[in-house]
Motif scaffolding. Structure first.
Motif, PDB file in Angstrom:
ATOM      1  N   MET A  13       0.838  -1.207   0.000  1.00 26.11           N
ATOM      2  CA  MET A  13       0.000   0.000   0.000  1.00 26.11           C
ATOM      3  C   MET A  13       0.868   1.251   0.000  1.00 26.11           C
ATOM      4  N   LEU A  14       1.935   1.217   0.783  1.00 25.59           N
ATOM      5  CA  LEU A  14       2.861   2.350   0.839  1.00 25.59           C
ATOM      6  C   LEU A  14       3.541   2.547  -0.518  1.00 25.59           C
ATOM      7  N   TRP A  15       3.938   1.443  -1.156  1.00 27.35           N
ATOM      8  CA  TRP A  15       4.569   1.532  -2.476  1.00 27.35           C
ATOM      9  C   TRP A  15       3.603   2.159  -3.486  1.00 27.35           C
ATOM     10  N   MET A  16       2.349   1.735  -3.430  1.00 24.68           N
ATOM     11  CA  MET A  16       1.344   2.289  -4.346  1.00 24.68           C
ATOM     12  C   MET A  16       1.245   3.800  -4.166  1.00 24.68           C
ATOM     13  N   LYS A  17       1.166   4.216  -2.924  1.00 23.47           N
ATOM     14  CA  LYS A  17       1.035   5.652  -2.616  1.00 23.47           C
ATOM     15  C   LYS A  17       2.240   6.435  -3.132  1.00 23.47           C
ATOM     16  N   SER A  22      -3.592   4.487  -6.176  1.00 24.69           N
ATOM     17  CA  SER A  22      -4.484   4.373  -5.012  1.00 24.69           C
ATOM     18  C   SER A  22      -4.077   3.169  -4.180  1.00 24.69           C
ATOM     19  N   SER A  23      -4.111   3.327  -2.866  1.00 22.31           N
ATOM     20  CA  SER A  23      -3.636   2.257  -1.978  1.00 22.31           C
ATOM     21  C   SER A  23      -4.490   0.997  -2.084  1.00 22.31           C
ATOM     22  N   PHE A  24      -5.787   1.151  -2.478  1.00 25.85           N
ATOM     23  CA  PHE A  24      -6.647  -0.043  -2.570  1.00 25.85           C
ATOM     24  C   PHE A  24      -6.164  -1.013  -3.651  1.00 25.85           C
ATOM     25  N   ARG A  25      -5.340  -0.515  -4.576  1.00 26.81           N
ATOM     26  CA  ARG A  25      -4.807  -1.393  -5.625  1.00 26.81           C
ATOM     27  C   ARG A  25      -3.925  -2.499  -5.030  1.00 26.81           C
ATOM     28  N   ALA A  26      -3.290  -2.184  -3.885  1.00 24.45           N
ATOM     29  CA  ALA A  26      -2.419  -3.179  -3.238  1.00 24.45           C
ATOM     30  C   ALA A  26      -3.207  -4.421  -2.866  1.00 24.45           C
ATOM     31  N   LYS A  27      -4.398  -4.211  -2.318  1.00 25.55           N
ATOM     32  CA  LYS A  27      -5.230  -5.355  -1.919  1.00 25.55           C
ATOM     33  C   LYS A  27      -5.665  -6.161  -3.139  1.00 25.55           C
ATOM     34  N   GLN A  28      -5.954  -5.469  -4.241  1.00 23.98           N
ATOM     35  CA  GLN A  28      -6.338  -6.177  -5.468  1.00 23.98           C
ATOM     36  C   GLN A  28      -5.199  -7.061  -5.965  1.00 23.98           C
ATOM     37  N   VAL A  29      -3.995  -6.486  -5.995  1.00 27.70           N
ATOM     38  CA  VAL A  29      -2.832  -7.230  -6.495  1.00 27.70           C
ATOM     39  C   VAL A  29      -2.550  -8.444  -5.623  1.00 27.70           C
TER      40      VAL A  29
END
Length: 347
Positions: A13-17, A22-29
């Motif tokens: 999530m931090l990397w995405m930001k 968007s941080s929600f992309r981390a959960k999708q990945v």
């Protein structure tokens, strides 16, 4: 390029930001990864621009299955896994009525020097990352097409000698977004690195702690396990009492029975006295003989006598069921024999 399996959800999530996503992309990945998708292009709800960023920065690295050996006795399967740097480790799948259990490695080799263990003969090569430890489970689950419900950190290596990576592994493997294996279904086995036992206790995890004890006296333990020269039995037991107090979890003491070394009736009585009053359980282990050691397995009669004495003196005890004896299923045996064979073939 970084292995995405080494990332927690929070880290991704931090990397995405930081990379304008968007941080929600981390959960999708991460959700795609644990659904078995190993290619960023297969993540259907991820924008092309993000897919490109992921491909430029990450890989999803899993070890290659080099060999599989299946026991004709009990169906136990041993996997020899090879990482991209050529290093080999072993994982053992054991099937029980209550589900599939896996014994995994935490290091390539081991530097603890226990005399009856093949993992330690040539020392530690390197630590495994949290993602590499996790990948052992993923690869075996993918291969068998079934869920693994129990995990034992008892393969090659000393888990508490690779503390940070093991702690991170425990957090991810038990997370809902990860493999979601409950910590109560995870056992961590250590030869007794005392400071790290205290640190583990303070983590407030609900894993089972297993201590490789193997003797009731410091003198005998030093013969078998070099770690005993650094931490005496009283220090180990005190750290275990702290673990029990902090977690309210029963500690398992592993006791490998070696003929003529630690398997007498007097040894059993002394061990009972040592552990009396502790919230604990003793797991008696008939050793697997290895060619590099002169240690011999105790007789069935000695094992039964030892077990009976512990029970009669109020100590909970089981004799470990031998799994995969026909496929060198003990720690380090397969890796070592495979490397030896490759050396001979290359000469």
């Amino acid at each position: 390029m970084k292995n995405l399996l080494d990332y927690t959800l929070e880290e991704l999530m931090l990397w995405m930001k930081e990379n304008g996503e968007s941080s929600f992309r981390a959960k999708q990945v991460i959700s795609w990864i644990y659904k078995g998708v190993k290619d960023f292009n297969g993540m259907k709800n991820i924008p092309k621009s993000l897919t490109q960023k992921l491909e430029e920065n990450f890989k999803i690295e899993l070890p290659k299955i080099e060999e599989i050996y299946k026991s004709e006795i009990d169906g136990t399967e041993k996997f020899l896994l090879e990482f991209s740097d050529g290093n080999l480790i072993e994982s053992v799948l054991m099937r029980y009525k209550h589900g599939n259990s896996i014994c995994i490695s935490t290091q390539v080799g081991c530097r603890m020097g226990c005399k009856f263990c093949a993992s330690t003969i040539e020392g530690r090569v390197r630590n495994l990352t949290s993602g590499e430890i996790l990948s052992e489970i993923i690869v075996v689950q993918d291969y068998i097409g079934e869920r693994i419900s129990n995990v034992v950190l008892m393969g090659s290596g000393e888990p508490l000698d690779n503390y940070d990576n093991v702690i991170k592994f425990l957090e991810v493997v038990s997370a809902e977004y990860g493999l979601n294996i409950g910590q109560r279904h995870i056992t961590l086995s250590t030869c007794g690195i005392v400071p790290k036992i205290y640190e583990l206790a303070d983590k407030d995890f609900s894993v089972t702690l297993a201590i490789s004890l193997h003797a009731f006296s410091d003198e005998k333990r030093k013969e078998i396990m070099p770690i005993a020269n650094k931490y005496n039995i009283e220090e180990v037991l005190t750290s275990c009492r702290y673990f029990i107090e902090k977690t309210n979890r029963r500690v398992t003491f592993e006791y490998a029975l070696v003929k003529g070394i630690n398997d007498t009736k007097e040894d059993a009585k002394a061990l009972s006295k040592l552990l009396k009053g502790m919230l604990c359980h003793v797991n008696l282990i008939p050793i697997n003989e290895i060619k590099e050691s002169s240690y011999k397995r105790s007789s069935k009669e000695s094992i039964k006598d030892f077990s009976d004495i512990l029970k009669s003196l109020g100590i909970e005890v089981t004799v470990r069921r031998e799994m995969g004896s026909d496929i060198n299923a003990a720690c380090g045996q397969l890796r070592r024999s495979y490397i030896d064979t490759q050396k001979i073939g290359g000469e």
